[in-house]
Design a protein around this motif. Structure first.
Motif, PDB file in Angstrom:
ATOM      1  N   HIS A   2       0.802  -1.362   0.116  1.00 51.53           N
ATOM      2  CA  HIS A   2       0.209   0.165  -0.022  1.00 51.53           C
ATOM      3  C   HIS A   2       0.758   1.149  -0.097  1.00 51.53           C
ATOM      4  O   HIS A   2       1.872   1.279   0.454  1.00 51.53           O
ATOM      5  N   ARG A   3       0.378   2.262  -0.267  1.00 55.13           N
ATOM      6  CA  ARG A   3       1.060   3.721  -0.297  1.00 55.13           C
ATOM      7  C   ARG A   3       0.484   4.556   0.939  1.00 55.13           C
ATOM      8  O   ARG A   3      -0.711   4.375   1.105  1.00 55.13           O
ATOM      9  N   TYR A   4       1.478   5.271   1.524  1.00 55.34           N
ATOM     10  CA  TYR A   4       1.163   5.662   2.492  1.00 55.34           C
ATOM     11  C   TYR A   4       2.130   7.433   2.367  1.00 55.34           C
ATOM     12  O   TYR A   4       3.217   7.272   2.233  1.00 55.34           O
ATOM     13  N   ARG A  34      10.825   1.509  -1.266  1.00 57.37           N
ATOM     14  CA  ARG A  34       9.962   1.682  -0.517  1.00 57.37           C
ATOM     15  C   ARG A  34       9.557   3.252  -0.643  1.00 57.37           C
ATOM     16  O   ARG A  34       8.419   3.856  -0.226  1.00 57.37           O
ATOM     17  N   ASN A  35      10.342   3.913  -1.008  1.00 58.02           N
ATOM     18  CA  ASN A  35      10.217   5.488  -1.521  1.00 58.02           C
ATOM     19  C   ASN A  35       9.952   6.004  -2.666  1.00 58.02           C
ATOM     20  O   ASN A  35      10.957   6.019  -3.438  1.00 58.02           O
ATOM     21  N   GLU A  36       8.496   6.160  -3.014  1.00 57.21           N
ATOM     22  CA  GLU A  36       8.426   6.471  -4.502  1.00 57.21           C
ATOM     23  C   GLU A  36       8.831   7.956  -4.751  1.00 57.21           C
ATOM     24  O   GLU A  36       9.305   8.064  -5.933  1.00 57.21           O
ATOM     25  N   LEU A  50       6.432   9.546  -0.156  1.00 58.37           N
ATOM     26  CA  LEU A  50       5.362   8.442  -0.438  1.00 58.37           C
ATOM     27  C   LEU A  50       6.014   7.013  -0.186  1.00 58.37           C
ATOM     28  O   LEU A  50       6.948   6.674  -0.816  1.00 58.37           O
ATOM     29  N   LYS A  52       5.955   3.079   0.461  1.00 57.30           N
ATOM     30  CA  LYS A  52       5.346   1.718   0.221  1.00 57.30           C
ATOM     31  C   LYS A  52       5.518   0.851   1.332  1.00 57.30           C
ATOM     32  O   LYS A  52       6.511   0.871   1.965  1.00 57.30           O
ATOM     33  N   ALA A  59       4.059   0.899   8.097  1.00 60.65           N
ATOM     34  CA  ALA A  59       4.613   2.266   7.490  1.00 60.65           C
ATOM     35  C   ALA A  59       4.858   3.212   8.988  1.00 60.65           C
ATOM     36  O   ALA A  59       5.844   3.989   8.693  1.00 60.65           O
ATOM     37  N   GLU A  80      -2.940   6.550   4.624  1.00 65.37           N
ATOM     38  CA  GLU A  80      -3.091   5.770   3.548  1.00 65.37           C
ATOM     39  C   GLU A  80      -3.677   6.621   2.329  1.00 65.37           C
ATOM     40  O   GLU A  80      -4.423   7.197   2.470  1.00 65.37           O
ATOM     41  N   TRP A  81      -2.768   6.370   1.356  1.00 62.74           N
ATOM     42  CA  TRP A  81      -3.150   7.082   0.185  1.00 62.74           C
ATOM     43  C   TRP A  81      -3.527   6.128  -1.106  1.00 62.74           C
ATOM     44  O   TRP A  81      -2.595   5.279  -1.479  1.00 62.74           O
ATOM     45  N   HIS A  82      -4.718   6.364  -1.456  1.00 62.29           N
ATOM     46  CA  HIS A  82      -5.221   5.583  -2.855  1.00 62.29           C
ATOM     47  C   HIS A  82      -4.948   6.281  -3.982  1.00 62.29           C
ATOM     48  O   HIS A  82      -5.985   6.776  -4.672  1.00 62.29           O
TER      49      HIS A  82
END
Length: 84
Positions: A2-4, A34-36, A50, A52, A59, A80-82
């Motif tokens: 998931h993304r946070y 893990r860091n986008e 961002l 992961k 997270a 949590e970011w969708h």
């Protein structure tokens, strides 16, 4: 995964010596996949990245290892970011 979204807001007592440690932390997360993306806010009040992770608990565990958090110089909030 998931993304946070991890938001960091500077406190008045920020130690400038922690900034390179925080930046290295972000680079290490990037190397782990893990860091986008990450970056500071234009007004220098803080920044965001961002992250992961498998869960909000994971997270938080990762973000709370950030020298920005452990130094007490930044307030950190996770969402949590969708994102699409």
């Amino acid at each position: 995964m998931h993304r946070y979204l991890v938001l960091l807001i500077r406190r008045p007592q920020v130690d400038p010596a922690v900034v390179p440690l925080h930046q290295q932390f972000l680079e290490d997360l990037r190397a782990e996949g893990r860091n986008e993306m990450s970056g500071p806010f234009g007004d220098k009040s803080g920044g965001a990245y961002l992250l992961k992770a498998a869960s909000m608990d994971e997270a938080r565990e990762i973000a709370f290892r950030d020298p920005a958090h452990t130094s007490g110089g930044w307030d950190i909030t996770l969402y949590e970011w969708h994102a699409h």
